[in-house]
Design a protein around this motif. Structure first.
Motif, PDB file in Angstrom:
ATOM      1  N   ARG A  57       0.824  -1.170  -0.071  1.00  0.00           N
ATOM      2  CA  ARG A  57      -0.168  -0.083   0.022  1.00  0.00           C
ATOM      3  C   ARG A  57       0.903   1.355   0.135  1.00  0.00           C
ATOM      4  O   ARG A  57       1.784   1.247   0.834  1.00  0.00           O
ATOM      5  CB  ARG A  57      -0.848   0.100   1.236  1.00  0.00           C
ATOM      6  N   VAL A  58       0.492   2.200  -0.843  1.00  0.00           N
ATOM      7  CA  VAL A  58       1.541   3.430  -1.082  1.00  0.00           C
ATOM      8  C   VAL A  58       0.431   4.671  -0.901  1.00  0.00           C
ATOM      9  O   VAL A  58      -0.497   4.865  -1.516  1.00  0.00           O
ATOM     10  CB  VAL A  58       1.858   3.621  -2.327  1.00  0.00           C
ATOM     11  N   LEU A  59       0.829   5.510   0.379  1.00  0.00           N
ATOM     12  CA  LEU A  59       0.091   6.593   0.430  1.00  0.00           C
ATOM     13  C   LEU A  59       0.813   7.556  -0.553  1.00  0.00           C
ATOM     14  O   LEU A  59       2.093   7.926  -0.322  1.00  0.00           O
ATOM     15  CB  LEU A  59       0.110   7.228   1.798  1.00  0.00           C
ATOM     16  N   ALA A  91       4.141  -1.138   3.406  1.00  0.00           N
ATOM     17  CA  ALA A  91       3.599   0.137   3.459  1.00  0.00           C
ATOM     18  C   ALA A  91       4.312   1.245   3.252  1.00  0.00           C
ATOM     19  O   ALA A  91       5.568   1.348   3.846  1.00  0.00           O
ATOM     20  CB  ALA A  91       2.722   0.563   4.949  1.00  0.00           C
ATOM     21  N   ALA A  92       4.132   2.002   2.281  1.00  0.00           N
ATOM     22  CA  ALA A  92       5.107   3.097   1.655  1.00  0.00           C
ATOM     23  C   ALA A  92       4.133   4.402   1.656  1.00  0.00           C
ATOM     24  O   ALA A  92       3.109   4.503   1.702  1.00  0.00           O
ATOM     25  CB  ALA A  92       5.647   3.012   0.317  1.00  0.00           C
ATOM     26  N   ASP A  93       5.012   5.484   2.189  1.00  0.00           N
ATOM     27  CA  ASP A  93       4.308   6.621   2.331  1.00  0.00           C
ATOM     28  C   ASP A  93       5.088   8.039   1.274  1.00  0.00           C
ATOM     29  O   ASP A  93       6.449   8.092   1.735  1.00  0.00           O
ATOM     30  CB  ASP A  93       4.274   7.220   3.556  1.00  0.00           C
ATOM     31  N   LEU A  94       4.717   8.200   0.411  1.00  0.00           N
ATOM     32  CA  LEU A  94       5.137   9.095  -0.472  1.00  0.00           C
ATOM     33  C   LEU A  94       4.871  10.691  -0.527  1.00  0.00           C
ATOM     34  O   LEU A  94       5.274  11.521  -1.208  1.00  0.00           O
ATOM     35  CB  LEU A  94       5.222   8.746  -1.970  1.00  0.00           C
ATOM     36  N   VAL A 102      10.891   9.193   1.737  1.00  0.00           N
ATOM     37  CA  VAL A 102      10.200   7.982   1.285  1.00  0.00           C
ATOM     38  C   VAL A 102      10.108   7.096   2.526  1.00  0.00           C
ATOM     39  O   VAL A 102      11.349   6.681   2.850  1.00  0.00           O
ATOM     40  CB  VAL A 102      10.819   7.107   0.083  1.00  0.00           C
ATOM     41  N   VAL A 103       9.013   6.823   3.252  1.00  0.00           N
ATOM     42  CA  VAL A 103       8.968   5.980   4.251  1.00  0.00           C
ATOM     43  C   VAL A 103       8.461   4.761   4.091  1.00  0.00           C
ATOM     44  O   VAL A 103       7.311   4.391   3.392  1.00  0.00           O
ATOM     45  CB  VAL A 103       8.115   6.721   5.378  1.00  0.00           C
TER      46      VAL A 103
END
Length: 121
Positions: A57-59, A91-94, A102-103
């Protein structure tokens, strides 16, 4: 838009136009580390969320920088998978990409399996 499912509930017209413009990049073969299963609009502050068929899942945030985000996400996930080979999904947060962030975090086995099931078309 063809391919992955899209939930645009609450998205303003400008965000819908941005999605239509970014769609060819997001759905191009090999653009993402796993095919795009679903794209969801979250809110004006959070932008979009991409769900991949492997459960990742990528925010995504806003759809600006799409090409650069795709490249950096691929690099970051390849590195993370090398360091955590047992992780099935992440889980990625852009959302803070413009700040150089990039978390990533691996999803637990149960969370990854659930996310992959939810992401299947």
């Amino acid at each position: 838009l063809e391919g992955a499912s899209v939930d645009v509930a609450g998205a303003p017209a400008a965000d819908l136009r941005a999605l239509a413009e970014a769609w060819p990049q997001l759905t191009a073969p090999g653009a993402l580390p796993a095919p795009l299963a679903e794209m969801l609009y979250r809110s004006p502050a959070d932008g979009w969320e991409a769900r991949l068929t492997d459960g990742t899942r990528v925010l995504w945030g806003g759809l600006n920088w799409t090409g650069q985000k795709l490249a950096r996400l691929g690099e970051a996930l390849a590195d993370a998978r090398a360091k955590a080979p047992k992780a099935r999904a992440f889980a990625a947060d852009l959302r803070w990409f413009a700040d150089g962030k990039v978390v990533l975090r691996p999803l637990s086995g149960r969370d990854a399996a659930l996310a992959a099931r939810e992401a299947r078309p």
